[in-house]
Design a protein around this motif. Structure first.
Motif, mmCIF file in Angstrom:
data_model
loop_
_atom_site.group_PDB
_atom_site.id
_atom_site.type_symbol
_atom_site.label_atom_id
_atom_site.label_comp_id
_atom_site.label_asym_id
_atom_site.label_seq_id
_atom_site.Cartn_x
_atom_site.Cartn_y
_atom_site.Cartn_z
ATOM 1 N N TRP A 1 42.829 27.194 38.010
ATOM 2 C CA TRP A 1 42.037 28.327 38.449
ATOM 3 C C TRP A 1 42.948 29.329 39.149
ATOM 4 N N LEU A 2 42.550 30.597 39.106
ATOM 5 C CA LEU A 2 43.360 31.652 39.714
ATOM 6 C C LEU A 2 42.449 32.562 40.518
ATOM 7 N N LEU A 3 42.590 32.511 41.860
ATOM 8 C CA LEU A 3 41.798 33.358 42.746
ATOM 9 C C LEU A 3 42.677 34.469 43.293
ATOM 10 N N VAL A 4 42.219 35.708 43.141
ATOM 11 C CA VAL A 4 42.923 36.860 43.700
ATOM 12 C C VAL A 4 41.971 37.592 44.646
ATOM 13 N N ASP A 5 42.317 37.589 45.925
ATOM 14 C CA ASP A 5 41.554 38.277 46.961
ATOM 15 C C ASP A 5 41.952 39.753 46.933
ATOM 16 N N GLU A 6 40.954 40.640 46.733
ATOM 17 C CA GLU A 6 41.221 42.070 46.548
ATOM 18 C C GLU A 6 40.635 42.927 47.669
ATOM 19 N N VAL A 7 40.662 42.443 48.906
ATOM 20 C CA VAL A 7 39.971 43.191 49.966
ATOM 21 C C VAL A 7 40.560 44.584 50.189
ATOM 22 N N TYR A 8 41.830 44.793 49.818
ATOM 23 C CA TYR A 8 42.438 46.114 50.013
ATOM 24 C C TYR A 8 42.495 46.937 48.734
ATOM 25 N N ALA A 9 41.886 46.455 47.655
ATOM 26 C CA ALA A 9 41.908 47.206 46.404
ATOM 27 C C ALA A 9 41.256 48.572 46.581
ATOM 28 N N GLY A 10 41.845 49.569 45.941
ATOM 29 C CA GLY A 10 41.367 50.942 46.054
ATOM 30 C C GLY A 10 42.189 51.779 47.006
ATOM 31 N N LEU A 11 43.053 51.122 47.789
ATOM 32 C CA LEU A 11 43.921 51.843 48.731
ATOM 33 C C LEU A 11 45.376 51.703 48.286
ATOM 34 N N GLU A 12 45.661 52.237 47.105
ATOM 35 C CA GLU A 12 47.016 52.155 46.552
ATOM 36 C C GLU A 12 47.759 53.460 46.836
ATOM 37 N N TRP A 13 49.032 53.352 47.268
ATOM 38 C CA TRP A 13 49.789 54.535 47.660
ATOM 39 C C TRP A 13 50.781 54.986 46.599
ATOM 40 N N ASP A 14 51.262 54.091 45.746
ATOM 41 C CA ASP A 14 52.267 54.518 44.764
ATOM 42 C C ASP A 14 52.014 53.946 43.375
ATOM 43 N N GLY A 15 50.760 53.729 43.051
ATOM 44 C CA GLY A 15 50.435 53.234 41.720
ATOM 45 C C GLY A 15 48.934 53.106 41.572
ATOM 46 N N PRO A 16 48.451 52.887 40.353
ATOM 47 C CA PRO A 16 47.013 52.758 40.137
ATOM 48 C C PRO A 16 46.488 51.422 40.642
ATOM 49 N N ARG A 17 45.177 51.338 40.810
ATOM 50 C CA ARG A 17 44.545 50.069 41.162
ATOM 51 C C ARG A 17 44.795 49.064 40.045
ATOM 52 N N ALA A 18 45.141 47.857 40.436
ATOM 53 C CA ALA A 18 45.379 46.804 39.459
ATOM 54 C C ALA A 18 44.053 46.299 38.897
ATOM 55 N N PRO A 19 44.053 45.794 37.673
ATOM 56 C CA PRO A 19 42.817 45.227 37.134
ATOM 57 C C PRO A 19 42.405 43.974 37.889
ATOM 58 N N SER A 20 41.113 43.703 37.911
ATOM 59 C CA SER A 20 40.597 42.522 38.599
ATOM 60 C C SER A 20 40.754 41.289 37.712
ATOM 61 N N ILE A 21 41.176 40.206 38.329
ATOM 62 C CA ILE A 21 41.532 39.009 37.577
ATOM 63 C C ILE A 21 40.328 38.378 36.889
ATOM 64 N N ALA A 22 39.116 38.604 37.410
ATOM 65 C CA ALA A 22 37.926 38.034 36.778
ATOM 66 C C ALA A 22 37.709 38.584 35.377
ATOM 67 N N GLY A 23 38.270 39.742 35.089
ATOM 68 C CA GLY A 23 38.150 40.336 33.765
ATOM 69 C C GLY A 23 39.312 40.013 32.855
#
Length: 378
Positions: free
Chosen positions: A184-206
């Motif tokens: 299993w692979l869990l990625v906690d994304e509590v800071y997603a959306g606050l990127e300073w030098d690149g786009p938001r990364a895709p969510s691992i659930a997808g």
């Protein structure tokens, strides 16, 4: 199972009565006031549960998928609304891990997984992020760490607490590493959306059948007090197991948390709120970068995303001793020592809180403390 207190929480408990006059290290955006939501709240709202879905308000779950870029990839049935990302992580850790299993975690990273794993008798393998490499996750070492016995890989993206950001290519490689052994692979994304030098990364659930995304409204939207988060996973059995465990813990979500979070995530509110958080965070980050560059006793790798990073104390200064020195008179300033993240020569610096954080005052006090702190051999 007995859970032992972690260094981070222990320091918070020990200093809760300190009454600092300044804080350096705000980890969330400026918090809105309740009045900003009153016009959208129904005064006849029942304060019972939502009476519609044990897994969360349907409208809220739809917004969760939208903000994560998962609409049309995952379904509302793949979403469970929880009491913050912390409960989401907890439900997964408690249901997936058993005595004798193995978990792979990053360090520095969010310590929750390691705390629970230790209490459950789970074998822990750490993959170390190095400051010299910009805190990037070393994928070659992750590959070596994952074995046939690995049950779960637990990561944060953006990384908490360094602000490193993994892109799609890195996540695709991590998925391949996990899938090779069926982990299993869990990625906690509590800071997603606050990127300073690149786009938001895709969510691992997808991206992965055993991928689990967790997040909340706490950080980017500053709504920590709502205690409203989520986990997203395309595996129906994992979601059901999490619901069953939650039934024996918090049982149901608090209706006010769900309703206000749903309002906050409506597109017409979410977009401007994120624009504001990014603008204020970016401005504070620029000030922090200039300030760090001017300090003789401090260095850092600026976060690529999120609202916190780790500053490195020079001259072998211990962060615990320095944090308590800073908290005392005449500085009266609070920050978290790096020992909270197994980095005893670092301090956590934050650029959250918006204008209300009064960052300049905190940094001025911190500058003075860095100058005044007794040097080894001095």
């Amino acid at each position: 199972m007995k859970v032992k207190i972690h260094t981070l929480f222990q320091y918070l408990l020990e200093t809760v009565d300190a009454q600092p006059e300044a804080i350096v290290g705000f980890s969330l955006a400026e918090s809105p006031r309740l009045g900003e939501f009153l016009d959208d709240l129904d005064p006849d709202l029942s304060l019972d549960w939502n009476n519609r879905d044990f897994s969360g308000l349907p409208e809220l779950k739809a917004h969760v998928l939208a903000q994560a870029g998962l609409t049309g990839i995952c379904t509302p049935a793949d979403v469970l609304v929880t009491a913050g990302a912390a409960e989401a992580n907890y439900l997964v850790l408690m249901q997936l891990l058993q005595d004798g299993d193995e978990i792979v975690v990053e360090t520095p990273g969010w310590p929750q997984a390691e705390v629970i794993a230790k209490a459950k008798g789970v074998q822990i393998t750490r993959v170390t992020r190095q400051e010299a490499q910009g805190w990037a996750l070393p994928l070659d070492r992750l590959r070596d760490a994952v074995t046939d016995r690995t049950k779960l890989i637990f990561l944060t993206n953006p990384n908490n607490p360094t602000g490193d950001l993994m892109d799609r290519a890195a996540l695709e490689e991590i998925v391949e590493i996990a899938d090779r052994v069926g982990a299993w692979l869990l990625v906690d994304e509590v800071y997603a959306g606050l990127e300073w030098d690149g786009p938001r990364a895709p969510s691992i659930a997808g991206m992965y059948a055993r991928g689990i995304t967790t997040g909340s409204v706490s950080k980017a939207l500053g709504l920590q007090g709502l205690r409203t988060g989520w986990l997203v996973c395309p595996d129906a059995e994992l979601i059901r197991d999490a619901v069953i465990l939650r039934e024996n813990a918090s049982e149901i979500m608090n209706i006010m948390g769900e309703v206000i979070a749903e309002i906050a995530l409506r597109p017409e509110r979410y977009a401007p709120a994120m624009d504001k958080a990014r603008a204020e965070g970016s401005a504070n980050l620029a000030r922090m970068n200039d300030w760090v560059a001017a300090q003789e006793g401090l260095g850092w790798v600026a976060p690529r995303a999120g609202l916190i990073g780790l500053g490195r104390l020079l001259d072998d200064v211990d962060s615990d001793a320095f944090a308590r020195f800073l908290l005392a008179d005449p500085y009266r300033t609070f920050l978290l020592p790096g020992s909270s993240y197994d980095q005893p020569q670092h301090i956590r610096l934050g650029v959250g809180g918006g204008k209300a954080a009064n960052l300049d005052d905190g940094l001025a006090r911190l500058s003075r403390a860095l100058r005044d702190y007794p040097k080894a051999g001095g």
